[in-house]
Motif scaffolding. Structure first.
Motif, PDB file in Angstrom:
ATOM      1  N   SER A  17     106.321  15.230  14.938  1.00 48.59           N
ATOM      2  CA  SER A  17     105.151  14.801  15.704  1.00 48.59           C
ATOM      3  C   SER A  17     105.539  13.780  16.772  1.00 48.59           C
ATOM      4  O   SER A  17     105.082  13.857  17.921  1.00 48.59           O
ATOM      5  N   HIS A  22     104.963  14.248  20.809  1.00 49.74           N
ATOM      6  CA  HIS A  22     104.144  13.291  21.563  1.00 49.74           C
ATOM      7  C   HIS A  22     104.965  12.500  22.573  1.00 49.74           C
ATOM      8  O   HIS A  22     104.533  12.310  23.723  1.00 49.74           O
ATOM      9  N   TYR A  55     106.009  14.854  25.554  1.00 48.33           N
ATOM     10  CA  TYR A  55     104.948  15.162  26.507  1.00 48.33           C
ATOM     11  C   TYR A  55     104.473  13.932  27.259  1.00 48.33           C
ATOM     12  O   TYR A  55     104.013  14.037  28.403  1.00 48.33           O
ATOM     13  N   PHE A  82      99.025  19.590  21.483  1.00 52.00           N
ATOM     14  CA  PHE A  82      99.884  18.796  20.595  1.00 52.00           C
ATOM     15  C   PHE A  82      99.984  19.436  19.213  1.00 52.00           C
ATOM     16  O   PHE A  82     101.069  19.492  18.631  1.00 52.00           O
ATOM     17  N   THR A 132     103.470  20.848  17.867  1.00 45.61           N
ATOM     18  CA  THR A 132     103.980  20.274  16.617  1.00 45.61           C
ATOM     19  C   THR A 132     104.225  21.390  15.609  1.00 45.61           C
ATOM     20  O   THR A 132     105.253  21.407  14.929  1.00 45.61           O
TER      21      THR A 132
END
Length: 142
Positions: free
Chosen positions: A19, A23, A26, A50, A54
């Motif tokens: 994760s 994050h 991006y 997202f 993920t």
């Protein structure tokens, strides 16, 4: 012949690391002068993106089965992609994996990302320039 892509493994990387990778990557890509406008134009719902990304990276790196999607057609549909954009994506990705601080994750994720970038670029060329011989992506310069 040995498979150049390491096998996914649930025990090597946590979902939290995956994760964070998504994050953090991006966050960089959205600010990038070349990649940012492309993502901002084509990603309608960032929260859903997202989750999807993920799930994708969890499947690639941990072998989970949550990802449902077809990345190739989505990338082929984008106008005016080029090798430099794929290399830029890969550079930011590698920068992000370095910052996470898990050498095993970095090696595995970078290898998978290089393979994916090469495949997407090859598919893009074959779709958009069918009369031309596709050129492999030089991922070492990314």
């Amino acid at each position: 012949m040995q498979n150049p892509i390491p096998e996914p493994n649930l025990s090597l990387y946590s979902e939290e690391e995956i994760s964070r990778l998504v994050h953090d990557f991006y966050a960089k890509a959205r600010k990038d002068p070349d990649l940012g406008p492309i993502f901002e134009e084509h990603v309608i719902d960032w929260d859903a993106h997202f989750v999807q990304m993920t799930n994708f990276w969890s499947a690639q790196l941990r072998g989970t089965s949550r990802f449902r999607g077809a990345p190739m057609p989505k990338h082929i549909a984008l106008p005016e992609l080029n090798a430099d954009l794929f290399r830029r994506w890969l550079h930011l990705f590698r920068e992000t994996t370095q910052e996470i601080g898990n050498p095993g994750l970095k090696r595995h994720a970078d290898t998978v990302a290089g393979f994916i970038a090469g495949r997407l670029w090859m598919g893009y060329q074959m779709s958009h320039f069918p009369q031309q011989q596709p050129i492999e992506l030089d991922i070492e310069t990314a």
